[in-house]
Design a protein around this motif. Sequence first.
Motif, short mmCIF file in Angstrom:
data_model
loop_
_atom_site.label_atom_id
_atom_site.label_comp_id
_atom_site.label_asym_id
_atom_site.label_seq_id
_atom_site.Cartn_x
_atom_site.Cartn_y
_atom_site.Cartn_z
N ALA A 52 0.84 -1.20 0.00
CA ALA A 52 0.00 0.00 0.00
C ALA A 52 0.87 1.25 0.00
CB ALA A 52 -0.92 -0.01 1.21
N MET A 53 1.94 1.21 0.81
CA MET A 53 2.82 2.37 0.88
C MET A 53 3.49 2.61 -0.47
SD MET A 53 5.89 3.16 3.56
CE MET A 53 6.77 1.60 3.38
N GLN A 54 3.96 1.54 -1.10
CA GLN A 54 4.64 1.71 -2.39
C GLN A 54 3.68 2.26 -3.45
OE1 GLN A 54 8.20 -0.41 -4.38
NE2 GLN A 54 6.47 -1.75 -4.82
N ALA A 55 2.44 1.76 -3.43
CA ALA A 55 1.45 2.23 -4.41
C ALA A 55 1.20 3.74 -4.23
CB ALA A 55 0.14 1.45 -4.26
N GLU A 56 1.10 4.16 -2.98
CA GLU A 56 0.86 5.58 -2.71
C GLU A 56 2.06 6.43 -3.17
OE1 GLU A 56 -0.37 6.43 1.41
OE2 GLU A 56 0.73 8.33 1.23
N ILE A 57 3.25 5.94 -2.87
CA ILE A 57 4.47 6.67 -3.26
C ILE A 57 4.55 6.80 -4.78
CG2 ILE A 57 6.99 6.40 -3.39
CD1 ILE A 57 6.91 5.37 -0.48
N VAL A 58 4.26 5.71 -5.48
CA VAL A 58 4.34 5.74 -6.95
C VAL A 58 3.33 6.74 -7.52
CG1 VAL A 58 3.83 4.38 -9.03
CG2 VAL A 58 5.35 3.44 -7.26
N GLN A 59 2.12 6.77 -6.95
CA GLN A 59 1.11 7.75 -7.40
C GLN A 59 1.64 9.17 -7.23
OE1 GLN A 59 -0.79 5.93 -9.43
NE2 GLN A 59 -1.77 7.95 -9.33
N ASP A 60 2.20 9.44 -6.06
CA ASP A 60 2.70 10.79 -5.78
C ASP A 60 3.90 11.14 -6.67
OD1 ASP A 60 0.78 11.03 -3.87
OD2 ASP A 60 2.11 10.75 -2.15
N LEU A 61 4.75 10.15 -6.92
CA LEU A 61 5.91 10.42 -7.79
C LEU A 61 5.44 10.73 -9.20
CD1 LEU A 61 8.48 7.74 -6.55
CD2 LEU A 61 8.66 10.23 -6.29
N LYS A 62 4.41 10.03 -9.69
CA LYS A 62 3.88 10.33 -11.03
C LYS A 62 3.44 11.79 -11.10
CE LYS A 62 2.55 5.78 -12.64
NZ LYS A 62 1.49 4.87 -13.09
N HIS A 63 2.85 12.26 -10.01
CA HIS A 63 2.42 13.66 -9.95
C HIS A 63 3.64 14.59 -10.09
CE1 HIS A 63 0.31 17.25 -8.71
NE2 HIS A 63 1.10 17.38 -7.65
N PHE A 64 4.68 14.33 -9.33
CA PHE A 64 5.83 15.25 -9.35
C PHE A 64 6.70 15.07 -10.60
CE2 PHE A 64 4.64 15.78 -4.93
CZ PHE A 64 4.76 17.15 -4.80
N PHE A 65 6.68 13.90 -11.21
CA PHE A 65 7.36 13.70 -12.50
C PHE A 65 6.47 14.21 -13.65
CE2 PHE A 65 10.95 10.37 -12.23
CZ PHE A 65 11.10 10.43 -10.85
N GLN A 66 5.20 14.49 -13.34
CA GLN A 66 4.23 14.90 -14.37
C GLN A 66 4.20 13.87 -15.50
OE1 GLN A 66 4.31 19.38 -14.94
NE2 GLN A 66 6.21 19.17 -13.78
#
Length: 371
Positions: free
Chosen positions: A33-47
């Motif tokens: 769950a933590m990794q999924a959340e991190i990946v979502q947030d990273l997609k946001h910051f990588f646009q």
Amino acid sequence: MNLRIPGPTMLPPQVREALSSQMINHRGPQFAAMQAEIVQDLKHFFQTQNDILIFTCSGTGGMESAVVNMISPGDVVLAISVGAFGDRFADLAKIYGAEVIHQNFRWGTSADPEAVRAVLREHKQIKAVLVQHNETSTAVTNPLQEIARVVHEESNALLIVDAISSLGAIDLPVDEWGVDVAVAGAQKSWMIPPGLVMISVSPRGWEAQAQARTPRYYFDYKKARSAMAKGETPFTPAVSLYFALQAALNLMKQEGMRNVFARHIRVAAYTRARLKDLGYQLFADEACASETVTALYNPPGLDYKKWRKLVREQYDTIIAGGQATLVDTVSRVGHLGWVTEVEIDACLDAMVAAQRQLASESANRVSVPAN
Ligand SMILES: *Cc1c(COP(=O)(O)O)cnc(C)c1O
């Protein structure tokens, strides 16, 4: 302490607290769950909509992973270099057997997109272009949007970007600019300790990955993607750093991505203006000066080793030295991650005070009668 080097950077209290979390099973549901959340947030910051991979290693490991997954021995690769990290990327590709065209630009300047165009026109067989978004050694940001446009206009080459000291601090819309592989590093803009790299891979990148014949094991992107699809990683990850990254991304989201970028622009401009006011000479051309680090010439006539030592011992402030050929020439002030004008003021005040102290000590020495 005021750690003002361009990474590792200072940790906010929320991140330090997250780092002290109890260990969990890295193959259990909490980690997934933590990794999924991190990946979502990273997609946001990588646009980006591209896949995001996370590896436990230093930034250079991330650069090496891009080379071994995207490039085959004998491939012609254009390595654009404006400093020590550009040279490192070129060396890496060479070591793995690529035929590297090493395009150097004078240190302190940025890469010229039209010069890049000329090389791409001359060498139609170029398979990949390696470039830094931000060159930390010279404190220069490359015009990546223009370079990306030229690469896509002139070739089908993959665009592989070392964004280790930019992503998360400087605007880099990965999808809009067509970056095939972008590498970010934990200890720079992300306000967490060293030890993780975060990498986006485009669909074109995946096609190249399937073709590339360089041997790889730990850094195999395909293996990483399959494991991450199951909420895991192929090998044991630095779980504590995941806790830290989750906390840091929450802080970054609270501030807002655009505000994070705006703060870095503001603090960088402030740093340069104050340094110039204080009489320091900046190393990088103003037009391409970095938003995450500033390099200044060491004041003439000053023993820079004594100076930085005094800044450290007396003022608990750490600035960085120069790298490679700049070792005796420049000092660098990092302004990325958890930073505002307050820390810059304290740092610059310490630099000036230490310089005055050394100057008055040497003046006193001269004036002492030599009996
Ligand atoms: C810091 C940095 C690296 C290398 O990072 P390590 O973690 O020291 O391996 C690579 N490229 C750039 C632009 C950097 O700033």
